[in-house]
Design a protein around this motif. Structure first.
Motif, PDB file in Angstrom:
ATOM      1  N   PHE C   4       0.835  -1.196   0.000  1.00  0.00           N
ATOM      2  CA  PHE C   4       0.000   0.000   0.000  1.00  0.00           C
ATOM      3  C   PHE C   4       0.877   1.256   0.000  1.00  0.00           C
ATOM      4  O   PHE C   4       0.624   2.214  -0.720  1.00  0.00           O
ATOM      5  CB  PHE C   4      -0.934  -0.011   1.209  1.00  0.00           C
ATOM      6  N   HIS C   7       2.428   1.699  -3.380  1.00  0.00           N
ATOM      7  CA  HIS C   7       1.395   2.204  -4.271  1.00  0.00           C
ATOM      8  C   HIS C   7       1.217   3.711  -4.073  1.00  0.00           C
ATOM      9  O   HIS C   7       1.219   4.493  -5.021  1.00  0.00           O
ATOM     10  CB  HIS C   7       0.100   1.441  -3.965  1.00  0.00           C
ATOM     11  N   SER C   8       1.119   4.119  -2.810  1.00  0.00           N
ATOM     12  CA  SER C   8       0.916   5.537  -2.508  1.00  0.00           C
ATOM     13  C   SER C   8       2.069   6.370  -3.033  1.00  0.00           C
ATOM     14  O   SER C   8       1.866   7.397  -3.675  1.00  0.00           O
ATOM     15  CB  SER C   8       0.813   5.752  -0.993  1.00  0.00           C
ATOM     16  N   LEU C  11       1.955   6.724  -6.809  1.00  0.00           N
ATOM     17  CA  LEU C  11       0.877   7.610  -7.260  1.00  0.00           C
ATOM     18  C   LEU C  11       1.228   9.075  -7.021  1.00  0.00           C
ATOM     19  O   LEU C  11       1.102   9.924  -7.909  1.00  0.00           O
ATOM     20  CB  LEU C  11      -0.423   7.250  -6.545  1.00  0.00           C
ATOM     21  N   ALA C 166      -5.395  12.054  -5.217  1.00  0.00           N
ATOM     22  CA  ALA C 166      -4.519  11.031  -4.648  1.00  0.00           C
ATOM     23  C   ALA C 166      -5.094  10.532  -3.328  1.00  0.00           C
ATOM     24  O   ALA C 166      -5.169   9.324  -3.082  1.00  0.00           O
ATOM     25  CB  ALA C 166      -3.123  11.598  -4.445  1.00  0.00           C
ATOM     26  N   ALA C 167      -5.518  11.475  -2.488  1.00  0.00           N
ATOM     27  CA  ALA C 167      -6.069  11.072  -1.192  1.00  0.00           C
ATOM     28  C   ALA C 167      -7.281  10.178  -1.386  1.00  0.00           C
ATOM     29  O   ALA C 167      -7.432   9.146  -0.699  1.00  0.00           O
ATOM     30  CB  ALA C 167      -6.428  12.306  -0.377  1.00  0.00           C
ATOM     31  N   VAL C 169      -8.122   8.335  -4.079  1.00  0.00           N
ATOM     32  CA  VAL C 169      -7.752   7.037  -4.673  1.00  0.00           C
ATOM     33  C   VAL C 169      -7.182   6.131  -3.591  1.00  0.00           C
ATOM     34  O   VAL C 169      -7.562   4.956  -3.482  1.00  0.00           O
ATOM     35  CB  VAL C 169      -6.713   7.231  -5.804  1.00  0.00           C
ATOM     36  N   LEU C 170      -6.288   6.674  -2.787  1.00  0.00           N
ATOM     37  CA  LEU C 170      -5.655   5.834  -1.777  1.00  0.00           C
ATOM     38  C   LEU C 170      -6.676   5.406  -0.721  1.00  0.00           C
ATOM     39  O   LEU C 170      -6.664   4.265  -0.263  1.00  0.00           O
ATOM     40  CB  LEU C 170      -4.473   6.574  -1.147  1.00  0.00           C
ATOM     41  N   ALA C 173      -8.590   2.714  -2.316  1.00  0.00           N
ATOM     42  CA  ALA C 173      -7.767   1.504  -2.431  1.00  0.00           C
ATOM     43  C   ALA C 173      -7.783   0.756  -1.101  1.00  0.00           C
ATOM     44  O   ALA C 173      -7.913  -0.466  -1.047  1.00  0.00           O
ATOM     45  CB  ALA C 173      -6.338   1.876  -2.809  1.00  0.00           C
ATOM     46  N   TRP C 174      -7.689   1.522  -0.022  1.00  0.00           N
ATOM     47  CA  TRP C 174      -7.705   0.911   1.297  1.00  0.00           C
ATOM     48  C   TRP C 174      -9.063   0.260   1.573  1.00  0.00           C
ATOM     49  O   TRP C 174      -9.138  -0.907   1.975  1.00  0.00           O
ATOM     50  CB  TRP C 174      -7.371   1.955   2.360  1.00  0.00           C
ATOM     51  N   TYR C 256      -8.726   2.142 -10.645  1.00  0.00           N
ATOM     52  CA  TYR C 256      -8.370   3.292 -11.472  1.00  0.00           C
ATOM     53  C   TYR C 256      -9.307   3.502 -12.654  1.00  0.00           C
ATOM     54  O   TYR C 256      -9.187   4.474 -13.380  1.00  0.00           O
ATOM     55  CB  TYR C 256      -6.926   3.153 -11.976  1.00  0.00           C
ATOM     56  N   TRP C 310       0.418  -7.141  -6.291  1.00  0.00           N
ATOM     57  CA  TRP C 310       0.299  -6.602  -4.928  1.00  0.00           C
ATOM     58  C   TRP C 310      -0.474  -7.545  -4.021  1.00  0.00           C
ATOM     59  O   TRP C 310      -0.912  -7.159  -2.964  1.00  0.00           O
ATOM     60  CB  TRP C 310      -0.414  -5.250  -4.930  1.00  0.00           C
TER      61      TRP C 310
END
Lengths: 284, 394, 576
Positions: C4, C7-8, C11, C166-167, C169-170, C173-174, C256, C310
């Motif tokens: 993770f 990934h962050s 990105l 970004a915030a 997406v992350l 993702a979480w 994405y 991942w």
């Protein structure tokens, strides 16, 4: 009777009956196939353009009827085969695919005819005196034709052999197939029939609308609300739904204004979708 | 310019009527090389969206103006090129395009004929860094720096026409109907002022939403019940067509006169000859204007645009004056410096299809016409000379 | 966790470098599409994960844009802005959550209805925005909205948008990897099973809709200062539709996909519609093709490869928390239960009581009301009369999920599990039920919970130890056993099993019989089994209930039942 009141009453009747005709095709297709054809409004729009096309070529207005039926019937045939048939088992995707189709037809017509407004001359001018009020003759005729169309279809559906077969298919597709009713052909014909009805209503309404590519969008939403309020897939539902949606809109509009009319319709639709998704007359 | 329709919809492509369209596609390396000599005018016309029926006229008329200017040696000796952009796009898209034109294509000036929402977006994007000429009719009040408005204002449309109608036709009672946004409301503000001044009274006023599928049976029935002498219409596009057809369909055209403040040749075609009797329009241009300048303008237009030339009308022809206004401004200021342009704008004279107009307070004093519809064409019944715009931008 | 973070970092680095590669103009353009992309992410989450198509997301985008625009206009220089702007982004989330709670409460609203409600709501929102001149500025909208304080050029605006994207997406993702994400996907696959695992599905749906509303809100709140103009179209049908198209074409169930859709299609449309005739027609055709044939969209071709890279190493660690303490009273009592479906009477005064741990079999001819009895007990069928007591308390009107949480487990006749999930994920949902609290649903650690029952089950059924297999790939018998184990690892005290041996081989039936015996004893539970197989009944039943025509006909030991004349009379066909 006060002529203004008479005019208002006639307006409500006009609104309700023409709305019922627009919804008719959608209701037939949804009731029988369980397919919510979100491109229905675009078939109405194409019907209206057929009326424009006919007039632009100096042909009689009535020539638009066979033309529209032919064009939309053929389109319906193709669409049923390519888009609807593969998705019978995925009703949700049908919704999306027909919505995409609507977009496609809208943009295609726009690419051909542009976004501008086309006007179709009224084939029947002048007005008729009804209970002391002058009412436009074409509107009156349209109201009568609409009522006749809906009544005729109901009568046909109840009485005819095809009607019985369709009902058999609706009640139990597997059983219907096993007793030799050609379900696939029947489904195809139903869809094409629905598209034809849309085209017909488009021709009828064309002289009273600014014909433009987004015309269908207005109809499909209201038609959908009619089905939701009336009850999906029953003819009584169709008529009562048109009555509620068309009636409320034109009464509220006459008393207040169109913004409130439209807003009231939206609120009613939301309440029905939320609290009574099967409508007033659900199919049993 | 008021939005041309109530329909909200996706914009779309319009066939490549623009010869200069290549300027957008060409790599900036190529176009940038010649930037020093050329004077680039970015245009925002309704290439898509509900107003796009005006796009072809706007484009063709601009082409004509630019060709004339280039034939006469350009602007201040610089050859003019046009970089077209879509004024029918949503405001955010238009703002993006304006920034692209300013930063990447380095245009010298912007001419726009589109609705007010797009104007606000472009003004916000340009922030006065390059001159911006706004040309159609609109509600007034645009006073941002380095913005020059050649548009008809409500004062210019309403005051002479209402006064003349009241006097000539003897209209006493009025019904106002319009779309619900700023232009109709501002226009009706003026209308009520001059109705009052002429001793008339308003018997009804209503607004229908812009962008909703409107029907007009109930409005027409209300008008029938109130029975005014004149209906003042500030509906736009499809609503304007639909209302007037319904109005005539119910037979009200026989007894009640109408004036529409956004009615040009294209919309009149939509309304059709069966629904246009007793209908008036007031604007700064009609194709049928009989003046010498207009005859010359129309001849030049026919010659340049050919047999299939798009229909001339106020929305479209406005851009001709817009381009000439830009020319006059830049030449008088001796360049595109904002402060000098602003100073040059005062008492600026520039060419229009019907003659010459004068700019004061970055708005334009101009001749206005009142026309009556005869079938699907206009018959000018009265000309009002040098009508004040009523705007007070410092 | 490491993946993770990697990934962050990737990105953030990519977004930071981008404007220097593409220049000022494209940075500005991207900034706008990033905001749309954030809203599209919400559509992806709601639709691609939980299977709920929101057709009215523009309503939330627009609401936030108006709120943020009004805040900026009226409180430009006030510290209040620090509260108002986040509030503008969150308010739509709360609204969406509230709408979700209302519409999902108490019933399974089918997909299209939810979609249409959201569509109608957005039309209503447009009406309000368009007509409420005093507040929204009507058709012309809010104008001259000041920018965010302290931010100047286009690159600044880009970084604000990029940081927000970004915030988001992350964060998503979480969420997608966290138990919450698994649960949403589970709801889309098999809502009933999720309820029977003890989760209040309506809350899960309202939550995902709320989050998607908040995402649209973040996009909208930043849109206002960026564009300085907010018009009613932002609440309208067209933007709502665009968001769905972007999510669909990009790939609604990928992370994405919605971002790719919004940025790619958005930019292509902006550039191509002036140059390629029929571009909009082409776009519509692409959308139809995606709906028909490529439901995974563009990123569906790409993302699985990354997913593989991942992938979290499988494996189980410590036991999860214990289930809440067992109820004091065992068993249940049905008293005069009546159930009707339309005009057909299904249960006509059924009395049935079990008051101590043991194994009970429910038999009866087809249509006797055996499964309906389970349905009535678990709130799946409306009960028209009578009383249901479970664990000593009246449970009339209790829902499946609340019953599951107090220790009622049910296995269905046809295996009801999550075919798209791995065995591990199926187990996890069983393990989380009744154990996981909200924070647990957001923690990755919860994926490796274990339990004694699970370990024992895996010893008994070795195929269950291979947890990476897709549940849908298992044989019918294996799926029956998997579902049984899912029910058992929730450690229920009342276990309802509907024909657990249906479709099993003899060897498997043997193992299932032993497993039921084992777990019943180990959990000290009342096990009630609907069964046709009399071998099975003879082996297991402490006591047998015979149902006939919606009533209890007889009860007793196997021997007593077999001796009963009435049972013989009605129960033809069984191997008595």
């Amino acid at each position: 009777m006060d002529p203004i009141l008479t005019t208002n009453v006639l307006n409500v009747v006009y609104e309700v009956s023409t709305l019922a005709v627009v919804v008719l095709g959608l209701a037939v297709v949804f009731g029988l196939l369980g397919v919510m054809n979100l491109a229905h409004g675009e078939f109405v729009m194409i019907g209206a353009y057929c009326a424009f096309f006919v007039q632009a070529h100096d042909l009689p207005f009535l020539a638009a009827v066979p033309l529209a039926l032919l064009v939309c019937g053929f389109l319906g045939l193709v669409v049923e085969r390519v888009l609807v048939r593969p998705l019978y088992a995925r009703p949700f995707d049908t919704l999306l695919a027909t919505w995409g189709l609507g977009m496609l037809l809208r943009e295609a017509v726009e690419a051909v005819y542009g976004r501008g407004f086309r006007s179709v001359a009224t084939p029947l001018t002048g007005s008729v005196e009804v209970l002391g009020a002058d009412y436009p003759a074409y509107r009156l005729l349209l109201t009568l034709v609409s009522v006749a169309l809906v009544a005729g279809l109901v009568w046909w559906f109840v009485r005819s052999a095809t009607g019985r077969r369709i009902r058999a298919v609706v009640n139990n597709p597997e059983l219907a197939a096993s007793v030799g009713i050609p379900v696939t052909a029947l489904a195809r014909n139903t869809f094409v029939f629905g598209c034809g009805l849309a085209a017909l209503s488009g021709v009828m309404l064309a002289p009273l609308l600014p014909v433009n590519p987004t015309l269908g969008l207005d109809f499909i939403l209201k038609s959908f609300f009619v089905l939701v309020v009336g009850g999906l897939g029953s003819l009584v539902g169709l008529i009562s739904g048109s009555g509620v949606i068309g009636g409320v809109e034109s009464v509220v509009s006459a008393v207040s204004d169109r913004t409130w009319g439209y807003t009231t319709v939206l609120v009613i639709a939301i309440l029905f979708l939320w609290l009574r998704p099967n409508g007033l007359f659900p199919r049993t | 310019m008021p939005n041309s329709t109530g329909q909200v919809s996706r914009r779309r492509f319009i066939a490549g009527a623009l010869g200069s369209g290549a300027a957008v596609v060409a790599p900036s390396v190529l176009t940038g090389a010649r930037a020093a000599e050329e004077l680039k005018i970015a245009t925002f016309y309704a290439l898509s969206g509900p107003g796009s029926l005006f796009g072809p006229t706007q484009t063709a008329v601009t082409r004509l103006a630019v060709d004339e200017i280039n034939a006469g040696g350009g602007i201040g000796g610089r050859k003019v090129t046009v970089v077209p952009s879509d004024g029918g796009a949503p405001p955010a898209e238009a703002a993006k395009a304006a920034i692209r034109l300013m930063l990447r294509d380095k245009v010298d000036c912007v001419v726009g004929s589109h609705d007010s929402a797009v104007r606000e977006a472009i003004v916000a994007a340009l922030k006065g860094r390059i001159p911006y000429v706004y040309t159609p009719l609109y509600e007034g009040g645009e006073c941002n720096p380095n913005v020059y408005v050649t548009a008809d204002t409500p004062q210019q449309q309403v005051q002479p026409s209402i006064t003349w109608l009241a006097k000539t036709l003897g209209t006493k009672s009025y019904y106002l109907i319009g779309n619900d946004y700023v232009w109709p409301r501002k226009t009706n503000e003026q209308a009520k002022k001059y109705i009052g001044a002429a001793g008339g009274n308003v018997v009804g006023e209503e607004y229908v939403p812009l962008g909703a599928p409107n029907k007009f049976e109930d409005a027409v029935t209300r008008i029938k019940a109130r029975n005014p002498d004149l209906v003042v219409i500030t509906l736009v596009g499809g609503d304007n067509i639909n209302f007037n057809r319904t109005f005539a369909g119910f037979g009200l055209d026989k007894s009640i006169k109408r004036i529409s403040y956004l009615l040009e040749e294209q919309t009149l075609l939509g309304i059709g000859d069966k629904s246009s009797s007793g209908l008036y329009s007031a604007m700064s241009y009609f194709e049928n204007e009989k003046g010498e300048a207009n005859a010359k303008f129309k001849a030049g237009y026919r010659k340049a645009a050919g047999a299939k030339a798009p229909q001339l009308g106020m929305i479209g022809v406005d851009t001709y004056g817009g381009v000439y206004c830009a020319k006059a401004l830049i030449e008088k200021a001796g360049g595109t410096d904002a402060a000098r342009l602003m100073a040059a704008a005062d008492n600026l004279k520039y060419r229009t299809p019907t003659g010459t107009a004068v700019m004061t307070n970055r708005h334009v004093v101009k001749d206005m016409y009142l026309a009556e519809c005869k079938g699907t064409s206009f018959d000018i019944v009265q000309t009002f000379k040098a009508v004040a715009h009523g705007q007070t931008c410092a | 966790m490491a993946s993770f973070l990697a990934h962050s970092a990737a990105l953030v680095a990519a977004l930071a470098v981008l404007p220097h590669l593409v220049g000022e103009f494209w940075a500005y353009t991207l900034a706008l599409y990033f905001l749309y992309a954030i809203a599209a992410l919400g559509v992806g989450l709601c639709w691609g994960q939980a299977g709920l198509l929101p057709l009215g997301q523009a309503m939330f985008f627009g609401l936030a844009a108006y709120l943020s625009g009004l805040s900026l206009i009226h409180f430009r220089d006030s510290w209040l802005l620090l509260l108002l702007l986040p509030g503008a982004a969150l308010a739509p989330g709360l609204l969406a959550w509230g709408i979700g709670l209302l519409v999902f409460r108490g019933r399974t609203l089918t997909g299209p209805f939810f979609a249409m409600i959201t569509l109608a709501l957005t039309l209503l929102a447009f009406q309000i925005a368009n007509s409420w001149n005093d507040v929204t500025g009507g058709f012309n909208g809010l104008k001259n909205i000041p920018g965010l304080p302290g931010l100047g050029d286009f690159i600044d605006l880009y970084y604000v948008s990029a940081a927000a994207l970004a915030a988001c997406v992350l964060g998503i993702a979480w969420l997608r990897r966290a138990p919450a994400g698994i649960l949403w996907r589970a709801v889309a696959q098999n809502e009933q099973r999720v309820r029977f695992c003890g989760f209040a599905v309506q809350n899960a749906k309202a939550a995902v809709f709320g989050i998607s509303g908040a995402l649209a809100g973040i996009g909208g709140a930043l849109y206002a200062p960026q564009q300085s103009l907010v018009t009613p179209q932002l609440c309208g049908f067209i933007l709502s539709a665009d968001l769905v198209i972007w999510a669909a074409v990009g790939g609604r169930s990928t992370l994405y996909g919605p971002v790719a859709g919004a940025v790619l299609i958005g930019i292509l449309t902006a550039d191509l519609r002036d140059e390629i005739s029929y571009w909009e027609v082409i776009l519509a055709a692409i959308f139809i093709v995606v709906v028909l044939y490529f439901r995974q969209g563009l990123m569906g071709f790409v993302e699985p490869w990354f997913e593989r890279l991942w992938r979290r190493p499988a494996g189980r660690g410590r036991d999860g928390p214990d289930r809440p303490v067992a109820p004091s009273e065992a068993g249940f009592a049905l008293d005069d239960i009546r159930v009707r479906m339309g005009s057909v009477s299904i249960l006509e005064g059924l009395d049935l009581a079990v008051d101590r741990p043991g194994i009970y079999c429910l038999i009866g001819p087809n249509g006797a009301g055996k499964t309906s009895c389970f349905n009535a007990m678990t709130g799946e069928m409306p009960v028209r009369g009578g009383q249901i007591r479970i664990f000593g308390r009246d449970r009339a009107g209790a829902t499946a999920d609340s019953l599951s949480r107090i220790g009622v487990g049910r296995k269905f006749q046809a295996p009801s599990l999550f075919p798209e999930f791995t065995v591990a994920e199926n187990f996890n949902i069983g393990l989380w039920g009744g154990r996981a609290r909200l924070p647990d649903l957001l923690r990755m650690r919860s994926h490796s919970w274990s339990s004694a029952i699970l370990r024992e089950a895996q010893t008994r059924f070795p195929f269950l130890a291979d947890e990476d297999r897709r549940a849908g790939d298992l044989s019918h018998g294996q799926r029956q056993i998997l579902e049984l184990v899912m029910v058992l690892i929730a450690e229920p005290r009342l276990i309802l099993l509907d024909e657990p041996s249906a479709g099993l081989s003899q060897a498997e039936t043997r193992e299932v019989i032993e497993a039921i015996r084992w777990v019943g004893g180990r959990l000290d539970a009342c096990t009630v089994i609907v069964e046709h197989d009399m071998t099975f009944v003879r082996e297991l039943a402490d006591r047998v209930f015979v149902l006939h025509q919606g009533r209890l006909l007889a009860s007793g030991t196997v021997a007593e039942i077999q001796a009963d004349e009435r049972v013989r009379a009605v129960y033809v066909g069984a191997s008595a």
